[in-house]
Write a protein that holds these residues in place. Sequence first.
Motif, mmCIF file in Angstrom:
data_model
loop_
_atom_site.group_PDB
_atom_site.id
_atom_site.type_symbol
_atom_site.label_atom_id
_atom_site.label_comp_id
_atom_site.label_asym_id
_atom_site.label_seq_id
_atom_site.Cartn_x
_atom_site.Cartn_y
_atom_site.Cartn_z
ATOM 1 N N MET A 184 0.858 -1.199 0.000
ATOM 2 C CA MET A 184 0.000 0.000 0.000
ATOM 3 C C MET A 184 0.888 1.241 0.000
ATOM 4 O O MET A 184 1.795 1.379 0.816
ATOM 5 N N THR A 185 0.635 2.142 -0.947
ATOM 6 C CA THR A 185 1.416 3.370 -1.015
ATOM 7 C C THR A 185 0.945 4.353 0.053
ATOM 8 O O THR A 185 -0.194 4.291 0.508
ATOM 9 N N HIS A 186 1.830 5.229 0.440
ATOM 10 C CA HIS A 186 1.457 6.243 1.415
ATOM 11 C C HIS A 186 2.111 7.561 1.036
ATOM 12 O O HIS A 186 3.118 7.591 0.329
ATOM 13 N N ARG A 187 1.516 8.646 1.529
ATOM 14 C CA ARG A 187 2.059 9.966 1.270
ATOM 15 C C ARG A 187 2.845 10.434 2.489
ATOM 16 O O ARG A 187 2.309 10.460 3.595
#
Length: 392
Positions: A1-4
């Motif tokens: 899961m990508t995150h900022r």
Amino acid sequence: MTHRPQIRVPATYMRGGTSKGVFFRLEDLPEAARAPGPARDALLLRVIGSPDPYQKQIDGMGGATSSTSKTVILSKSDSPDHDVDYLFGQVAIDAPVVDWSGNCGNLSAAVGPFAISNGLVDDARLPRNGVAEVRIWQANIGKTIIARVPITDGAVQEAGDFELDGVTFPAAEVPVEFMDPADGEGAMFPTGRVVDELEVPGVGTLPATLINAGIPTIFVNAADIGYTGTELQEAINGDAAALARFEAIRAHGAVRMGLIGHADEATSRQHTPKVAFVAPPADYPASSGRTIEAGEVDLLVRALSMGKLHHAMMGTAAVAISVAAAVPGTLVNLAAGGGERTAVRFGHPSGTLRVGAEARQVDGQWTATKAIMSRSARVLMEGWVRVPDGTV
């Protein structure tokens, strides 16, 4: 899961008068937010934690009141007559709106100290010890403010024994002068009258003083809307019907003042105008528990900001009070006993405040040269505020 990841923006959290806000230097903002527009608004909304349907601003720096949902952007002025340019943004709590239509008088007291401490005032204008006169250009309304900031050993003095009702602890006094305080370029009394009959559907027709000074403000008599002028926040802010009536008065007063074309437009202009109600002096218990005696004040004033009764008094509304009191025949002047006056002390929910103003008639039109009041200011925290990358 990508995150900022989060980005860091240099900021200072300050109290000014009875308000708090997040202060920025213009040059420290992300490049996209250095100009007015959606990117700037998005940044400030996320900093404060709005819009929040829970109306708590838990995920931001705001305090979920009109007094604490505030932002300030400052820059060194290009004008030889001013030291610093000051831009104020009132952030809505439950809507994605930053209102740029007016000033914050309370935070105006913090502008001078911030400007000095952050290198926005030329060193040649600063005494080693004494009082520095900071010339502020209020960019929202195009007016000059003069703040007199105490300096000790070359640094802003924040500690002191000046007490301000609505603020728990004493601090150094910062006198603030609002020059030519009529707001905007129109007449100080936009209808040309010091008292109007304001028709408000569902409420009735009320005598009202509509004034542009400090901030556009609508004054009505407390007795005409079923109040005494001694009310505290809990008497009004929990009453949905009362708040709706005040919003109706504000919206229709805004139309009468020429600020909006239709009452429905008031929802997108929450910061201005303000609505306030006045009454002659009376004893009442302040929110601190102290009894304010009728003999201590010239009149009573209660004002609403961003749809709720203010816990004390907005600084810009205090300017409007001082100017209206100086003009014979306004509702504010009459509540204070009428006649000519250059200063009044009024009672508000947290205590009392003394304000002064100079007003005169020129070619049949009332104008004000300045309004004066004292505030205090203090840095609460400084460093960086964080927002998720991609906010701007």
